[in-house]
Design a protein around this motif. Structure first.
Motif, PDB file in Angstrom:
ATOM      1  N   VAL A  10       0.685  -1.403  -0.181  1.00 29.54           N
ATOM      2  CA  VAL A  10      -0.048  -0.074  -0.240  1.00 29.54           C
ATOM      3  C   VAL A  10       0.797   1.332  -0.047  1.00 29.54           C
ATOM      4  N   VAL A  11       1.869   1.138   0.783  1.00 33.18           N
ATOM      5  CA  VAL A  11       2.667   2.528   1.058  1.00 33.18           C
ATOM      6  C   VAL A  11       3.461   2.881  -0.498  1.00 33.18           C
ATOM      7  N   PRO A  12       4.235   2.210  -1.154  1.00 36.58           N
ATOM      8  CA  PRO A  12       4.627   2.445  -2.313  1.00 36.58           C
ATOM      9  C   PRO A  12       3.515   2.794  -3.410  1.00 36.58           C
ATOM     10  N   LEU A  13       2.279   2.201  -3.332  1.00 33.57           N
ATOM     11  CA  LEU A  13       1.272   2.692  -4.094  1.00 33.57           C
ATOM     12  C   LEU A  13       0.792   3.970  -4.050  1.00 33.57           C
ATOM     13  N   LEU A  14       0.487   4.349  -2.696  1.00 34.13           N
ATOM     14  CA  LEU A  14       0.187   5.524  -2.263  1.00 34.13           C
ATOM     15  C   LEU A  14       1.127   6.603  -2.694  1.00 34.13           C
ATOM     16  N   LEU A  15       2.557   6.128  -2.688  1.00 35.69           N
ATOM     17  CA  LEU A  15       3.395   7.025  -3.304  1.00 35.69           C
ATOM     18  C   LEU A  15       3.670   7.563  -4.650  1.00 35.69           C
ATOM     19  N   VAL A  16       3.196   6.350  -5.422  1.00 35.15           N
ATOM     20  CA  VAL A  16       3.159   6.613  -6.743  1.00 35.15           C
ATOM     21  C   VAL A  16       1.759   7.447  -6.945  1.00 35.15           C
ATOM     22  N   CYS A  17       0.779   7.164  -6.359  1.00 33.08           N
ATOM     23  CA  CYS A  17      -0.340   7.943  -6.813  1.00 33.08           C
ATOM     24  C   CYS A  17      -0.170   9.497  -6.411  1.00 33.08           C
TER      25      CYS A  17
END
Length: 313
Positions: free
Chosen positions: A239-246
């Motif tokens: 989730v954390v890398p996905l949120l950073l990409v977002c």
């Protein structure tokens, strides 16, 4: 009529079909004229190379990965980090788990298999990182293909090493192979015209990425699902890398680049761990639907708060 005369219009039409229809209508004649000029006296290898270059840019336009797009700029910013994280991840067993390396060396039945499955991945990844530091991006693209190939070879070796392959074993084997395939694809996808000579700042991102790659793989226990199979860290590492990409949607490219560099290392492993924890793919889909709904509601709430703030100003 020579074969070269026959191939040129066929190659041109095939390449132009990869461009968006609107762009093809507006610039098709210009592209055809430039292609005709550059291949007028070309031999067959040159003709093929020019056609592939033309087709590759068409695919970039369809995927919106050109230097004029936000996604293209994000990839160009992330590539030094991606090269570093791939190198750090590939070197993890050699730094943190020498017993595993020794076991793999002893298990190789030939010198060719030893070179392909044990040494190819760390060597190709390390050379990719060096090419990124030096700003030799043509070499980096070639080495990214080698990294992809080495990752796939390791996956094939894992699959062929057992008598019976089911979905569980294939997914488990993929957790340590797909990170390098995805990292190599990110390097290939970055717009070449944005990857110029590196500054000291961009060159420093490569070793920083290598340290980050080592830490992330260490947090995952070297892609061993026994460490995270029933642990909420598996969700956080996804989730954390996905949120950073977002964050790229807000124009925050630096945190998005960090997330994009880390995500290949955690995506397949975290999904596999969550699948195991959830007790099956359908349960995991249910959990994913709830998570997606939460993110959507949070996004709507954030946009509402932003709208109120702007109206207040």
């Amino acid at each position: 009529m020579s074969m070269q005369t026959i191939d040129r219009p066929v190659a041109l039409r095939a390449a132009l079909q990869l461009y968006p229809a609107r762009y093809r209508r507006e610039r098709g004649e210009e592209l055809a004229a430039v292609f005709a000029d550059t291949t007028a006296e070309a031999d067959r290898p040159t003709l093929l190379r020019e056609a592939l270059d033309l087709a590759a840019y068409g695919l970039r336009m369809r995927a919106r990965l050109t230097s004029a797009s936000a996604a293209g700029r994000l990839l160009a910013l992330a590539v030094p980090l991606v090269a570093g994280t791939a190198a750090g991840a590939a070197l993890y067993p050699w730094v943190s788990d020498p017993d595993l390396v020794a076991w793999r060396i002893q298990g190789a039945h030939s010198s060719v298999l030893l070179a392909l499955t044990v040494f190819a991945l760390p060597v190709a990844s390390l050379l990719l990182a060096v090419a990124a530091v030096l700003g030799h991006w043509t070499a980096a693209r070639v080495l990214s293909v080698a990294v992809i190939g080495a990752g796939l070879l390791n996956l094939a070796d894992s699959v062929l090493s057992v008598e019976f392959v089911d979905w569980w074993w294939f997914s488990y084997s993929s957790t340590s192979a797909l990170p390098f395939v995805l990292s190599g694809l990110l390097v290939l996808a970055a717009p070449g015209d944005l990857l110029g000579r590196p500054t000291w700042r961009t060159a420093a991102l490569v070793p920083l990425g290598a340290v980050g790659g080592l830490l992330v793989v260490s947090a995952q226990g070297g892609w061993d699902t026994r460490y995270l199979m029933n642990d909420p860290w598996a969700a956080l590492l996804l989730v954390v890398p996905l949120l950073l990409v977002c964050a790229a949607a807000r124009g925050w490219l630096v945190p998005a680049a960090i997330g994009l560099a880390v995500l290949p290392l955690t995506l397949s492993f975290s999904l596999f761990s969550l699948w195991e924890s959830a007790g099956g793919i359908w349960n995991l889909l249910g959990v994913g639907a709830v998570g997606a709904a939460f993110v959507a509601v949070a996004g709507i709430g954030w946009r509402g708060i932003e709208g109120l703030r702007r109206s207040a100003l």
